[in-house]
Design a protein around this motif. Sequence first.
Motif, short mmCIF file in Angstrom:
data_model
loop_
_atom_site.label_atom_id
_atom_site.label_comp_id
_atom_site.label_asym_id
_atom_site.label_seq_id
_atom_site.Cartn_x
_atom_site.Cartn_y
_atom_site.Cartn_z
N UNK A 1 1.02 -1.29 -0.09
CA UNK A 1 -0.16 0.11 0.12
C UNK A 1 0.91 1.35 -0.06
N UNK A 2 2.05 1.39 0.91
CA UNK A 2 2.81 2.52 0.89
C UNK A 2 3.36 2.87 -0.68
N UNK A 3 3.81 2.07 -1.16
CA UNK A 3 4.63 2.11 -2.43
C UNK A 3 3.57 2.22 -3.52
N UNK A 4 2.27 1.83 -3.36
CA UNK A 4 1.18 2.15 -4.40
C UNK A 4 0.77 3.43 -4.24
N UNK A 5 0.42 3.80 -2.87
CA UNK A 5 -0.62 4.99 -2.37
C UNK A 5 0.17 6.06 -2.05
N UNK A 6 1.15 5.97 -1.10
CA UNK A 6 2.13 7.01 -0.91
C UNK A 6 3.50 6.97 -1.13
N UNK A 7 3.64 6.74 -2.37
CA UNK A 7 5.40 6.58 -2.50
C UNK A 7 6.27 7.66 -2.06
N UNK A 8 5.65 8.82 -1.95
CA UNK A 8 6.61 9.98 -1.50
C UNK A 8 7.01 9.48 0.10
N UNK A 9 6.36 8.81 0.84
CA UNK A 9 6.66 8.34 1.89
C UNK A 9 7.67 7.23 2.08
N UNK A 10 7.76 6.67 1.29
CA UNK A 10 8.61 5.26 1.08
C UNK A 10 10.10 5.55 1.49
N UNK A 11 10.73 6.57 1.23
CA UNK A 11 12.06 6.74 1.67
C UNK A 11 12.30 7.08 3.04
N UNK A 12 11.11 7.52 3.60
CA UNK A 12 11.20 8.08 5.19
C UNK A 12 11.61 6.59 6.20
N UNK A 13 12.57 6.82 7.06
CA UNK A 13 12.68 5.76 8.06
C UNK A 13 11.65 5.59 8.69
N UNK A 14 10.80 6.55 9.35
CA UNK A 14 9.67 6.05 10.06
C UNK A 14 8.57 5.18 9.31
N UNK A 15 8.58 5.64 7.96
CA UNK A 15 7.63 4.70 6.98
C UNK A 15 8.03 3.43 6.95
N UNK A 16 9.51 3.33 6.63
CA UNK A 16 10.03 1.98 6.21
C UNK A 16 9.87 1.06 7.64
N UNK A 17 9.92 1.73 8.84
CA UNK A 17 9.76 0.98 10.07
C UNK A 17 8.40 0.40 9.99
N UNK A 18 7.61 1.61 10.06
CA UNK A 18 6.02 1.57 10.28
C UNK A 18 5.39 0.40 9.46
N UNK A 19 5.49 0.54 8.13
CA UNK A 19 4.98 -0.42 7.24
C UNK A 19 5.46 -1.87 6.93
N UNK A 20 6.64 -2.05 7.74
CA UNK A 20 7.27 -3.37 7.66
C UNK A 20 7.09 -4.19 9.36
N UNK A 21 6.51 -3.10 10.11
CA UNK A 21 6.27 -3.85 11.55
C UNK A 21 5.33 -4.61 11.68
N UNK A 22 4.93 -5.05 12.78
CA UNK A 22 3.80 -5.89 13.31
C UNK A 22 2.57 -5.10 12.83
N UNK A 23 2.64 -3.81 13.11
CA UNK A 23 1.41 -2.84 12.92
C UNK A 23 1.09 -2.51 11.20
N UNK A 24 1.98 -2.93 10.53
CA UNK A 24 1.88 -2.66 9.13
C UNK A 24 2.14 -4.03 8.15
#
Length: 420
Positions: A79-102
């Motif tokens: 979803x991140x890479x499809x819908x919010x690609x501008x976030x993808x390079x952020x460390x926080x997004x990388x963590x959140x969307x690969x964690x248990x929550x994401x």
Amino acid sequence: MNSSVSDLADDLSNAGVALASALSPENGESPYASLAALRKFAPVYHCEQESLDTRFLTRFADCQAVLADPGFVVPDRAWLFRERPAWAARPAADFFYSSLLGTNGVGHERLRRPVQRAFSARRVATLAASVAEHVDALLDRFADATAHGAAADFQALVGYPLAVTAVGELIGVPRADQERFHRLGREAARLLEPVRTAADWERADQAVVELRAYFAALLAERRARPGEDLASGLQAHPDLAEPALSGQELADLLLLVFVAGFETTVGLLGTSVFALLTHPDQLALLRADPGLLPGAVEESLRWDGPVLMTERLAACPMEVGGVSVPPGGSVTTVLGAANRDPARYRDPDAFLVRRPDVRVLSFGAGAHHCLGAGLARLEGAVLLERLFARFPALALADAPVRRESACLRSFDVLPLAATG
């Protein structure tokens, strides 16, 4: 325009006003009247603002159904890479969307299973004596601070230190390191907000970078000198039936468990104390019968739980509350509204420690049910028992200060006096 169409338009207009009121920082003290109005006018309300574009659910049955249904998933890396690609390079997004929550499905189970053992009912029960010891030591400090009628901030002296110490001990974070996590945890928790500003992202990025580095170093330390903690256990007993977790995945697991473990628990501790102090009749019942402690904790979770809302996406065409949700469509389960649904609870706005059949959604449900729910409940029960036994005249000393958050319900400052 016929009357039924006009009435629908009025309801949707009123629902929009109610939602705006519920999410307004000025209404942070208690959004529940506005959420009740939202439930009345549109229990499944599609907010089409670009920054949200989600369907807010405010009925207990709808929220429970969505959380338990595998047809609804959390936003993940795809979803991140499809819908919010501008976030993808952020460390926080990388963590959140690969964690248990994401993560979802097999990927989620792969991450959840190794850490689940640390939060089993048996393991949590073994922590009771340690939690009680921590509570007593913190209450000693609180007693010193409130001697001779002085007021003190309960959150700073008891709530936050207890929450961070309990989960830190379980993970293996040395006591000397724990204080630094207050600021970092708050900054990382900005990822839970339904709308994130540029400042939110910057602060979350900085916190995630620092926390990832810390937990990577802690894992290396535990590899060299193992202990009886989660940081050691995750590395000592790999599941050979599954691909081993990478070093980054292990660090992110510890990061999530630590931050989520104290951010939500410190909210519960403060709001439960506040609820009892502002309902003296219920506090009197609890003092007369300590057997009501578990019920008091559950009622606190229901009345003002630590997490107000959480999002899911439809993995395929779905329906909730009679409303169709297309694939990829967002729904937001408003847990705080569900917990006060009059269709589920009689007199839902009342705080009643003897309330029967309380089954809250405060820790979610289904595959993403909070792993630390048992530990949070234990901390709440031990704290309430000891706090009110030791300070029979405890009272609010001033107006508390709420945390500014659309998602997390907590106090930044809770001023109490021991001789109220």
